[in-house]
Write a protein that holds these residues in place. Structure first.
Motif, PDB file in Angstrom:
ATOM      1  N   ALA A   8      -8.071  -0.142 -10.342  1.00 25.29           N
ATOM      2  CA  ALA A   8      -6.414   0.104 -11.153  1.00 25.29           C
ATOM      3  C   ALA A   8      -5.104   0.068  -9.893  1.00 25.29           C
ATOM      4  N   LEU A   9      -5.714   0.979  -8.800  1.00 26.15           N
ATOM      5  CA  LEU A   9      -5.633   1.486  -7.977  1.00 26.15           C
ATOM      6  C   LEU A   9      -4.490   0.563  -7.262  1.00 26.15           C
ATOM      7  N   ARG A  10      -5.461  -0.734  -6.813  1.00 27.90           N
ATOM      8  CA  ARG A  10      -4.659  -1.406  -5.974  1.00 27.90           C
ATOM      9  C   ARG A  10      -3.655  -2.367  -6.361  1.00 27.90           C
ATOM     10  N   HIS A  11      -4.328  -2.199  -7.650  1.00 26.69           N
ATOM     11  CA  HIS A  11      -3.321  -3.787  -8.404  1.00 26.69           C
ATOM     12  C   HIS A  11      -1.463  -2.965  -8.924  1.00 26.69           C
ATOM     13  N   ASP A  12      -1.878  -2.257  -9.589  1.00 27.00           N
ATOM     14  CA  ASP A  12      -1.424  -1.621 -10.077  1.00 27.00           C
ATOM     15  C   ASP A  12      -0.262   0.022  -9.374  1.00 27.00           C
ATOM     16  N   VAL A  13      -1.158   0.946  -8.556  1.00 29.01           N
ATOM     17  CA  VAL A  13      -0.628   2.065  -8.375  1.00 29.01           C
ATOM     18  C   VAL A  13      -0.293   2.087  -6.496  1.00 29.01           C
ATOM     19  N   MET A  14      -1.104   1.287  -5.820  1.00 23.54           N
ATOM     20  CA  MET A  14      -0.463   0.723  -4.673  1.00 23.54           C
ATOM     21  C   MET A  14       0.937   0.301  -4.342  1.00 23.54           C
ATOM     22  N   PRO A  15       1.137  -1.189  -5.046  1.00 28.48           N
ATOM     23  CA  PRO A  15       2.524  -1.431  -4.906  1.00 28.48           C
ATOM     24  C   PRO A  15       3.297  -0.622  -5.557  1.00 28.48           C
ATOM     25  N   ALA A  16       3.676  -0.028  -6.300  1.00 30.96           N
ATOM     26  CA  ALA A  16       4.759   1.392  -6.556  1.00 30.96           C
ATOM     27  C   ALA A  16       4.871   1.866  -5.530  1.00 30.96           C
ATOM     28  N   ILE A  17       3.698   2.655  -5.121  1.00 33.63           N
ATOM     29  CA  ILE A  17       3.481   3.054  -3.581  1.00 33.63           C
ATOM     30  C   ILE A  17       4.253   2.792  -2.695  1.00 33.63           C
ATOM     31  N   ALA A  18       4.112   1.416  -2.060  1.00 33.09           N
ATOM     32  CA  ALA A  18       4.413   0.906  -1.255  1.00 33.09           C
ATOM     33  C   ALA A  18       5.990   0.254  -1.238  1.00 33.09           C
ATOM     34  N   SER A  19       6.691   0.421  -2.987  1.00 37.52           N
ATOM     35  CA  SER A  19       8.000   0.102  -2.745  1.00 37.52           C
ATOM     36  C   SER A  19       9.029   1.370  -2.441  1.00 37.52           C
ATOM     37  N   HIS A  20       8.025   2.624  -2.153  1.00 41.05           N
ATOM     38  CA  HIS A  20       8.882   3.463  -1.951  1.00 41.05           C
ATOM     39  C   HIS A  20       8.614   4.581  -0.500  1.00 41.05           C
ATOM     40  N   VAL A  21       7.454   4.362  -0.619  1.00 39.12           N
ATOM     41  CA  VAL A  21       7.069   4.430   1.160  1.00 39.12           C
ATOM     42  C   VAL A  21       6.597   3.389   1.576  1.00 39.12           C
ATOM     43  N   PRO A  22       6.929   2.795   2.190  1.00 36.38           N
ATOM     44  CA  PRO A  22       6.724   1.260   2.397  1.00 36.38           C
ATOM     45  C   PRO A  22       5.788   1.272   3.888  1.00 36.38           C
ATOM     46  N   ALA A  23       5.563   2.987   5.130  1.00 39.51           N
ATOM     47  CA  ALA A  23       4.338   2.959   5.985  1.00 39.51           C
ATOM     48  C   ALA A  23       2.998   3.811   5.187  1.00 39.51           C
ATOM     49  N   TYR A  24       3.060   4.277   4.343  1.00 37.37           N
ATOM     50  CA  TYR A  24       2.111   4.203   2.963  1.00 37.37           C
ATOM     51  C   TYR A  24       0.938   3.955   3.689  1.00 37.37           C
ATOM     52  N   ARG A  25       0.100   3.485   4.196  1.00 34.55           N
ATOM     53  CA  ARG A  25      -0.929   2.454   5.258  1.00 34.55           C
ATOM     54  C   ARG A  25      -0.982   3.945   6.030  1.00 34.55           C
ATOM     55  N   GLU A  26      -0.362   3.854   6.649  1.00 37.60           N
ATOM     56  CA  GLU A  26      -0.347   4.626   8.282  1.00 37.60           C
ATOM     57  C   GLU A  26      -0.278   6.173   7.906  1.00 37.60           C
ATOM     58  N   THR A  27       0.463   7.241   6.890  1.00 40.65           N
ATOM     59  CA  THR A  27       0.380   8.257   6.408  1.00 40.65           C
ATOM     60  C   THR A  27      -1.327   8.423   6.077  1.00 40.65           C
ATOM     61  N   LEU A  28      -1.181   7.657   4.892  1.00 42.20           N
ATOM     62  CA  LEU A  28      -2.504   8.310   4.886  1.00 42.20           C
ATOM     63  C   LEU A  28      -3.473   8.234   5.387  1.00 42.20           C
ATOM     64  N   ALA A  29      -3.634   7.003   6.335  1.00 44.11           N
ATOM     65  CA  ALA A  29      -5.010   7.242   7.416  1.00 44.11           C
ATOM     66  C   ALA A  29      -4.538   8.337   8.450  1.00 44.11           C
ATOM     67  N   ARG A  30      -3.356   8.590   9.150  1.00 46.95           N
ATOM     68  CA  ARG A  30      -3.491   9.749   9.643  1.00 46.95           C
ATOM     69  C   ARG A  30      -3.639  11.127   8.712  1.00 46.95           C
ATOM     70  N   PHE A  31      -3.471  10.873   7.959  1.00 53.09           N
ATOM     71  CA  PHE A  31      -3.730  11.712   6.244  1.00 53.09           C
ATOM     72  C   PHE A  31      -5.763  11.679   7.016  1.00 53.09           C
ATOM     73  N   ALA A  32      -6.316  10.991   7.049  1.00 47.59           N
ATOM     74  CA  ALA A  32      -7.681  10.791   6.930  1.00 47.59           C
ATOM     75  C   ALA A  32      -8.131  11.551   8.184  1.00 47.59           C
ATOM     76  N   ARG A  33      -7.631  11.079   9.684  1.00 45.32           N
ATOM     77  CA  ARG A  33      -7.806  11.516  10.456  1.00 45.32           C
ATOM     78  C   ARG A  33      -7.472  12.960  11.190  1.00 45.32           C
ATOM     79  N   HIS A  34      -6.727  13.887  10.088  1.00 46.35           N
ATOM     80  CA  HIS A  34      -6.591  15.286  10.402  1.00 46.35           C
ATOM     81  C   HIS A  34      -7.887  15.813   9.640  1.00 46.35           C
ATOM     82  N   ALA A  35      -8.004  15.209   8.502  1.00 46.70           N
ATOM     83  CA  ALA A  35      -9.156  15.644   7.472  1.00 46.70           C
ATOM     84  C   ALA A  35     -10.388  15.062   8.195  1.00 46.70           C
ATOM     85  N   ALA A  36     -10.570  14.043   9.185  1.00 47.53           N
ATOM     86  CA  ALA A  36     -11.692  14.229   9.871  1.00 47.53           C
ATOM     87  C   ALA A  36     -12.396  15.478  11.513  1.00 47.53           C
ATOM     88  N   GLN A  37     -11.203  15.492  11.881  1.00 45.29           N
ATOM     89  CA  GLN A  37     -10.719  16.322  12.850  1.00 45.29           C
ATOM     90  C   GLN A  37     -11.067  17.981  11.881  1.00 45.29           C
TER      91      GLN A  37
END
Length: 480
Positions: free
Chosen positions: A219-248
Motif C-alpha cells: 500500500a505504501l509503495r503503490h499509493d503513498v510513495m507516489p503522492a509523497i514524490a509528487s510533493h517531495v521529489p527527493a524523499y528517498r534521499e531525505t529518508l535515507a539521511r534520517f535513517a543514517r542519523h537514527a543509526a548513529q
C-alpha cells in the motif's frame, strides 16, 4: 549500476581482506527471481567477469533460492532462478521452507524469518563469507516509513545498513556472527534498476502478491510513495539521511548500554552465563535501564521486546524487594531475578508426573552419557586421569556393582558432601549452594536403595568411599 556495485564491493567486500594476498571471500546471492534480484545477479556476474579479465580470481559465487510454497507459481520461479544463475556461471541451491499461515508475526514476518534461517544454513554449509541481497533506495525509504508507522524505535527507523549481521533470531555461534549481510544497491533507485534490466534484456518473474494492497508495504509503495514524490521529489534521499542519523544515535545508545552492562556484570561467572547485579542497576533511571535491557536482549540473540513488555520489566526490576525472585518470559527464554542477580535462562518446566512416573534404569558399562529426556538433560560420566586428584569422584567398581536408577524427587531425600559429613535434605543443600528453584526439577540417582548422585550437587559422600580403582566424575548437563 556497474559503478554503484563496484563502489559497494570495494567498500564492503574487498576491503575486508587481511592483506592483498588474502583469498577472495566467497559470495552468495539471495535470488527470488524478481526484477531486483535478477538485476543484482546480472550486475554481479558482470563485475566478476571484469575481475577475471583483469587476472584476479574469486571463488564461484552461489545463488540461493528459497521456495516458500505460498504461490502456485513457486515451482516455475525456482526453475527460472536456476536457469538464469547457471547461465551466468553461478552455483545454485534451492531450499523449500514451511511458512505457518497463522504465525503471530503475520505471514510476511513468518516468511522472512524462515527465509533468513534457511539462507544462514545454506551459507554455513557452503563456506560463504557474504550474503548479498538486492534491496535498493526505494526499499530503504519504504522501510523507514513502514517502521515509523509501526512505532518502531531507533533500531527500526535506522532501517537497513549496507552491511550488517544476518537477522537470524536465536543463532549466536561465532560462525553465524561472522557471516555478513551485504546490500550493495541501497543507493540505486528502482527506476534505475528497471532501466538496467530493459537495457540488458533480462528475464524476471512477477509476484502477483506485490500488487496486493492488503499488505502495508504494498500500500505504501503503490499509493503513498507516489503522492509523497509528487510533493517531495527527493524523499528517498531525505529518508535515507534520517535513517543514517537514527543509526548513529542507536550506535551511541549501544555504546552507553555496553558501559552499563560491564559495570553491572557479575564477575567470575562461567562461560556464557551472563549475570547482572541488580543493586548496580538501581542507580539507572528508567530510560537508561530500558536501554540496557534492550541491548542485553539483542546480545542474547532474542527478538526485541515490545515497549509495554520492556516497561513492565523495568518496573518489576526496580520495585522488587531485596530477596525477591522474578520470572519474565520472553520468547524461548526467561529473564530471572534471583538473589539480586539478573540472568537469562532457558524455559525450565517442571516435569510432568505422568512422564516420570516410571523409574529409568541403567546397568552402567562405561557409557559417557546417560540421556534422560523426561528431565530434559543427561548425566555425563568423565574418567579421571591416573595421577589426578578429583574430590567428589566415584570408583568404577561402584558404578558397575548394580544398576543405577533415576527417580523423580519425592521429598525428604538426604545427601552428604563428604564421606565423613552429615547428611542433610536436598532442599538445604540447594538453598545453601544458591541453586535456584527452577533448576531443582531433576532426577535423583539411586543404587541398591541408596542415593548415589544428585544433579547440581554431585556424588553422595557414601558413594565416594571406595578407593583403588579407576575413578569417574558424574555431572548433570541441561538440554532444555
Amino acid at each position: 549500476m556497474d559503478v554503484a556495485l563496484r563502489l559497494a564491493m570495494a567498500a564492503h567486500v574487498l576491503s575486508h581482506g587481511d592483506s592483498p594476498s588474502s583469498p577472495a571471500p566467497r559470495l552468495a546471492l539471495a535470488l527470488s527471481g524478481g526484477l531486483d534480484s535478477m538485476v543484482l545477479l546480472d550486475a554481479l556476474a558482470h563485475w566478476l567477469q571484469k575481475r577475471r579479465e583483469a587476472g584476479e580470481t574469486s571463488p564461484q559465487p552461489l545463488a540461493i533460492h528459497i521456495h516458500h510454497g505460498l504461490s502456485e507459481q513457486a515451482d516455475d520461479w525456482l526453475a527460472v532462478c536456476e536457469r538464469e544463475a547457471r547461465l551466468r556461471g553461478f552455483a545454485f541451491e534451492a531450499r523449500r521452507v514451511s511458512v505457518p499461515r497463522d504465525a503471530r508475526q503475520g505471514i510476511e514476518g513468518a516468511a522472512r524469518a524462515a527465509r533468513y534461517e534457511a539462507l544462514a544454513s545454506i551459507c554455513l554449509a557452503h563456506g560463504v563469507d557474504g550474503l548479498m541481497t538486492a534491496h535498493h533506495a526505494n526499499d530503504q525509504a519504504e522501510t523507514v516509513l513502514l517502521q515509523m508507522l509501526r512505532g518502531a524505535g531507533l533500531p527500526g527507523v535506522a532501517a537497513m545498513a549496507s552491511e550488517s549481521a544476518l537477522p537470524v533470531v536465536g543463532r549466536r555461534s561465532d560462525r553465524v556472527r561472522s557471516l555478513r549481510l551485504l546490500r550493495p544497491l541501497l543507493d540505486v533507485s528502482r527506476e534505475t534498476m528497471h532501466a538496467y534490466a530493459k537495457a540488458r534484456s533480462l528475464t524476471w518473474v512477477e509476484d502477483p502478491s506485490n500488487e496486493d494492497r492488503h499488505y502495508l508495504r504494498n500500500a505504501l509503495r503503490h499509493d503513498v510513495m507516489p503522492a509523497i514524490a509528487s510533493h517531495v521529489p527527493a524523499y528517498r534521499e531525505t529518508l535515507a539521511r534520517f535513517a543514517r542519523h537514527a543509526a548513529q544515535a542507536q550506535t551511541l545508545l549501544d555504546q552507553l548500554a555496553q558501559l552499563d552492562f560491564e559495570r553491572a556484570r557479575v564477575p567470575n561467572v562461567r562461560g556464557d552465563d551472563e549475570r547482572l547485579q541488580r543493586t548496580q542497576l538501581q542507580g539507572l533511571d528508567a530510560a537508561r535501564l530500558a536501554n540496557l535491557l534492550r541491548y542485553w536482549t539483542a546480545r542474547r540473540g532474542l527478538a526485541t521486546p515490545p515497549e509495554a513488555r520492556l516497561d513492565e520489566w523495568v518496573r518489576q526490576i526496580r520495585d522488587a524487594q531485596a530477596e525477591a525472585s522474578i520470572e519474565l518470559p520472553h520468547g524461548e527464554a526467561v529473564l530471572r531475578l534471583y538473589r539480586d542477580e539478573l540472568q537469562w535462562t532457558a524455559i525450565y518446566e517442571v516435569a510432568d508426573p505422568d512422564d516420570v512416573a516410571s523409574d529409568v534404569v541403567l546397568r552402567w558399562a562405561g557409557e559417557r552419557a546417560w540421556h534422560l529426556p523426561q528431565w530434559k538433560g543427561s548425566i555425563v560420566f568423565t574418567p579421571v586421569g591416573g595421577d589426578e586428584e578429583m574430590p567428589g569422584s566415584i570408583d568404577e567398581r561402584v558404578l558397575r556393582a548394580s544398576p543405577l536408577v533415576a527417580k523423580a524427587r519425592a521429598g525428604g531425600e538426604r545427601w552428604r558432601e563428604h564421606a565423613q559429613g552429615h547428611s542433610r535434605s536436598l532442599k538445604h543443600w540447594y538453598q545453601s549452594r544458591g541453586v535456584a528453584a527452577w533448576l531443582r526439577s531433576v532426577p535423583v540417582v539411586w543404587q541398591a536403595g541408596v542415593i548415589v548422585f544428585v544433579p547440581r550437587l554431585g556424588v553422595d559422600g557414601a558413594a565416594q568411599r571406595e578407593a583403588g580403582g579407576k575413578r569417574w566424575v558424574m555431572e548433570w548437563r541441561d538440554e532444555a
